[in-house]
Design an enzyme around this catalytic site. Structure first.
Site, PDB file in Angstrom:
ATOM      1  N   HIS A   1      23.820  39.508  31.338  1.00 52.74           N
ATOM      2  CA  HIS A   1      23.376  40.594  31.200  1.00 52.74           C
ATOM      3  C   HIS A   1      23.441  41.563  32.481  1.00 52.74           C
ATOM      4  CE1 HIS A   1      20.759  43.723  29.736  1.00 52.74           C
ATOM      5  NE2 HIS A   1      19.564  43.221  29.577  1.00 52.74           N
TER       6      HIS A   1
ATOM      7  N   ASP B   1      29.533  47.490  33.727  1.00 53.50           N
ATOM      8  CA  ASP B   1      29.556  46.783  34.992  1.00 53.50           C
ATOM      9  C   ASP B   1      31.040  46.781  35.448  1.00 53.50           C
ATOM     10  OD1 ASP B   1      26.878  45.964  34.942  1.00 53.50           O
ATOM     11  OD2 ASP B   1      27.179  44.482  33.175  1.00 53.50           O
TER      12      ASP B   1
ATOM     13  N   HIS C   1      31.112  44.302  24.492  1.00 59.13           N
ATOM     14  CA  HIS C   1      29.691  44.546  24.528  1.00 59.13           C
ATOM     15  C   HIS C   1      29.362  44.266  22.950  1.00 59.13           C
ATOM     16  CE1 HIS C   1      26.179  47.120  24.830  1.00 59.13           C
ATOM     17  NE2 HIS C   1      26.313  47.065  26.197  1.00 59.13           N
TER      18      HIS C   1
HETATM   19  C1  LIG Z   1      29.043  41.239  26.539  1.00 62.06           C
HETATM   20  C2  LIG Z   1      29.353  40.179  25.354  1.00 62.06           C
HETATM   21  C3  LIG Z   1      28.143  38.885  25.956  1.00 62.06           C
HETATM   22  C4  LIG Z   1      29.233  40.383  24.144  1.00 62.06           C
HETATM   23  O1  LIG Z   1      29.230  39.232  23.378  1.00 62.06           O
HETATM   24  P1  LIG Z   1      29.248  39.173  21.862  1.00 62.06           P
HETATM   25  O2  LIG Z   1      28.693  40.677  21.118  1.00 62.06           O
HETATM   26  O3  LIG Z   1      28.409  38.091  21.416  1.00 62.06           O
HETATM   27  O4  LIG Z   1      30.470  38.881  21.374  1.00 62.06           O
HETATM   28  P2  LIG Z   1      31.440  37.676  21.131  1.00 62.06           P
HETATM   29  O5  LIG Z   1      31.082  36.637  22.111  1.00 62.06           O
HETATM   30  O6  LIG Z   1      31.295  37.425  19.763  1.00 62.06           O
HETATM   31  O7  LIG Z   1      32.877  38.131  21.202  1.00 62.06           O
HETATM   32  C5  LIG Z   1      33.662  38.388  19.814  1.00 62.06           C
HETATM   33  C6  LIG Z   1      35.271  37.894  20.513  1.00 62.06           C
HETATM   34  O8  LIG Z   1      35.762  38.655  21.594  1.00 62.06           O
HETATM   35  C7  LIG Z   1      35.912  37.503  22.481  1.00 62.06           C
HETATM   36  N1  LIG Z   1      35.528  38.224  23.578  1.00 62.06           N
HETATM   37  C8  LIG Z   1      34.292  38.962  24.042  1.00 62.06           C
HETATM   38  N2  LIG Z   1      34.090  39.191  25.467  1.00 62.06           N
HETATM   39  C9  LIG Z   1      35.343  38.823  25.883  1.00 62.06           C
HETATM   40  C10 LIG Z   1      35.571  39.002  26.972  1.00 62.06           C
HETATM   41  N3  LIG Z   1      35.025  39.495  28.094  1.00 62.06           N
HETATM   42  N4  LIG Z   1      36.788  38.563  27.582  1.00 62.06           N
HETATM   43  C11 LIG Z   1      37.465  37.813  26.784  1.00 62.06           C
HETATM   44  N5  LIG Z   1      37.364  37.644  25.354  1.00 62.06           N
HETATM   45  C12 LIG Z   1      36.059  38.112  25.103  1.00 62.06           C
HETATM   46  C13 LIG Z   1      35.230  36.517  22.120  1.00 62.06           C
HETATM   47  O9  LIG Z   1      35.912  35.243  22.603  1.00 62.06           O
HETATM   48  C14 LIG Z   1      35.254  36.438  20.597  1.00 62.06           C
HETATM   49  O10 LIG Z   1      36.562  36.042  20.299  1.00 62.06           O
HETATM   50  P3  LIG Z   1      36.810  35.135  19.120  1.00 62.06           P
HETATM   51  O11 LIG Z   1      36.346  36.259  18.010  1.00 62.06           O
HETATM   52  O12 LIG Z   1      38.342  35.071  19.043  1.00 62.06           O
HETATM   53  O13 LIG Z   1      35.935  34.050  18.958  1.00 62.06           O
HETATM   54  C15 LIG Z   1      30.712  39.489  25.817  1.00 62.06           C
HETATM   55  O14 LIG Z   1      31.666  40.545  25.559  1.00 62.06           O
HETATM   56  C16 LIG Z   1      31.073  39.086  27.102  1.00 62.06           C
HETATM   57  O15 LIG Z   1      30.646  37.756  27.540  1.00 62.06           O
HETATM   58  N6  LIG Z   1      31.744  39.997  28.319  1.00 62.06           N
HETATM   59  C17 LIG Z   1      31.584  39.555  29.481  1.00 62.06           C
HETATM   60  C18 LIG Z   1      30.456  39.831  30.064  1.00 62.06           C
HETATM   61  C19 LIG Z   1      29.885  41.316  30.507  1.00 62.06           C
HETATM   62  O16 LIG Z   1      30.757  41.786  31.184  1.00 62.06           O
HETATM   63  N7  LIG Z   1      28.600  41.438  30.277  1.00 62.06           N
HETATM   64  C20 LIG Z   1      27.998  42.815  30.440  1.00 62.06           C
HETATM   65  C21 LIG Z   1      27.785  43.265  29.164  1.00 62.06           C
HETATM   66  S1  LIG Z   1      26.985  45.200  29.690  1.00 62.06           S
END
Ligand SMILES: CC(C)(COP(=O)(O)OP(=O)(O)OC[C@H]1O[C@@H](n2cnc3c(N)ncnc32)[C@H](O)[C@@H]1OP(=O)(O)O)[C@@H](O)C(=O)NCCC(=O)NCCS
Length: 428
Positions: free
Chosen positions: A266, A361, A305
């Site tokens: 987050h 971010d 996101h």
């Molecule tokens: C923000 C976040 C938690 C959202 O997660 P989510 O909605 O649950 O999305 P998911 O984790 O289901 O991701 C969907 C797909 O994209 C991939 N993915 C998502 N974010 C990714 C990232 N930052 N880098 C690489 N792959 C990513 C996942 O591995 C998944 O791939 P798959 O379908 O092959 O398994 C996630 O994108 C993330 O961890 N980002 C990095 C952390 C970040 O910047 N957070 C700040 C948010 S404001």
């Protein structure tokens, strides 16, 4: 058009008409669908991916189109033409202030920036290297003990007073958390300064009579606060609402929001972005790093996101703010790596097909670093910006007659009716 869903339960052969309202069905209506034994149908939705927990008129997001609006006003216009305190008023009160309302709001917030001297003494009691976010969350929660009247959450005047107090005091608590880790004396608020300039003064002032921050930096930080001010039902806001649903005082509810924000998925993501950029080290290593992400060895922090499946509109504004800040502070060498990462990722099918775009971010850490904030402070800045949003959402919650204490269902997967043998027999 009939706004309902016809469901046929193949377990029982029964048909149900479930009303659709605002594009949603009520969980309670689905609960009327029962199996042969009378157990209600539930929705299994870890992480609330497709479950609305409330009706809200605070913030609108269209993740596919990259739109963010507070109370109907586009974030781009607010970031360019408003101030953080005006946006805070808008979020909390639902409409823009008149001149008199704005002046009273600014005056009240300015004059509530001081905290009780006891707050200072207990903040001094933290370990010398305490994480400022841990200090912030503890001290916001502790404010509830200084304002026991805050427990009366049904009195609008009392609620408004706590809202003003919290928006006013967060920068003081945040700045003191920072100074503590630096071993520097706490700086009292300077009521002659504006909200953001005063915060910078409490952070960086030493022996000078008045700390005069560069106006461009003050404006950039004010814009960053605006961008973070609300984001509808994100993890920390959901925490504030969930805790608030027990009718606890708002300081305790907001402390829960700060705690949720502390987590790396987050508010901690921008710190992780900087660590990632440092690890990559130089532009030439970017493509190897991207290969590692695609192989599943790591995540590209600052990308992706839950809601935005397009460019995060806040990331665009921050990218522009980078230019203004770097004009004052000089360019952060990590910017080159970030821009290369963004360029490659936006053309790569792995990221394109998953709709992974830079989020807020991705660039904010670079700006914060230019201000010379250590990474532990990034989330504190986020928390200060998010406070009006948490409070607007809390206010909406406590006035919403449909809300109940938050209490999700579970799908039980554990043992049942085991025979208990006392330890003395089991270990014999
Ligand atoms: C923000 C976040 C938690 C959202 O997660 P989510 O909605 O649950 O999305 P998911 O984790 O289901 O991701 C969907 C797909 O994209 C991939 N993915 C998502 N974010 C990714 C990232 N930052 N880098 C690489 N792959 C990513 C996942 O591995 C998944 O791939 P798959 O379908 O092959 O398994 C996630 O994108 C993330 O961890 N980002 C990095 C952390 C970040 O910047 N957070 C700040 C948010 S404001």
């Amino acid at each position: 058009m009939n706004d309902s869903l016809t469901v046929r339960d193949n377990r029982t052969g029964q048909e149900y008409d479930v009303p659709i309202e605002n594009g949603a069905v009520r969980g309670a209506d689905l609960g009327k669908i029962k199996d042969g034994e009378g157990s209600p149908l539930a929705v299994y939705d870890p992480g609330f991916v497709n479950t609305a927990s409330c009706k809200s008129a605070v913030t609108y997001i269209d993740g596919d189109q990259g739109i963010l609006e507070y109370r109907g006003y586009p974030i781009e216009q607010l970031a360019e033409k408003s101030t953080f305190l005006e946006v805070a008023y808008l979020l909390v009160h639902g409409e823009l202030p008149t001149k008199t309302q704005y002046e009273t709001w600014v005056h009240d917030i300015t004059y509530h920036t001081f905290v009780h001297e006891n707050v200072k003494s207990f903040m001094e009691g933290f370990r010398y290297d305490a994480h400022p976010m841990g200090m912030l969350l503890a001290s916001v929660g502790a404010l509830s003990t200084f304002y026991p009247d805050a427990r009366d959450i049904n009195d609008d005047e009392i609620r408004q007073l706590q809202i003003v107090r919290m928006i006013a005091k967060m920068p003081t608590l945040g700045a003191w958390s920072f100074r503590h880790a630096q071993g520097k004396p706490f700086v009292y608020p300077d009521n002659e300064l504006g909200y953001t300039a005063n915060f910078l003064s409490m952070l960086f002032k030493m022996s000078e009579d008045r700390f005069a921050a560069d106006e461009r930096l003050v404006k950039a930080l004010d814009v960053l606060f605006i961008l973070h001010a609300d984001h509808e039902q994100n993890c920390s806001t959901n925490a504030v609402r969930s805790i608030g649903s027990s009718q606890v005082d708002p300081y305790s509810a907001v402390a829960g929001g700060v705690a949720a924000l502390y987590g790396p998925l987050h508010g901690g993501a921008n710190e992780a972005v900087l660590r990632m950029l440092r690890r990559i080290g130089k532009k030439e290593n970017v493509s190897d790093f991207i290969d590692g992400v695609k192989n599943g060895d790591e995540r590209l922090m600052g990308f992706g996101h839950r809601v935005y499946k397009n460019y995060d509109p806040r990331a665009k504004i921050i990218k522009k703010a980078c230019d203004d800040v770097f004009e004052v502070t000089g360019v952060n060498p990590l910017l080159e790596i970030a821009m290369e990462l963004e360029k490659i990722a936006l053309e790569d099918d792995y990221f394109v097909s998953r709709k992974l775009y830079p989020n807020v971010d991705f660039y904010s850490g670079l700006i914060y670093e230019a201000f010379q904030f250590p990474p532990e402070m990034f989330t504190v800045l986020f928390a200060i910006g998010r406070t009006p949003g948490w409070l607007a959402q809390w206010l909406e919650l406590v006035q919403d007659k449909e809300q109940k204490i938050a209490r999700p269902k579970q799908i039980y997967t554990g043992h049942r009716t085991l025979e208990f043998t006392p330890a003395s027999e089991r270990w014999a």
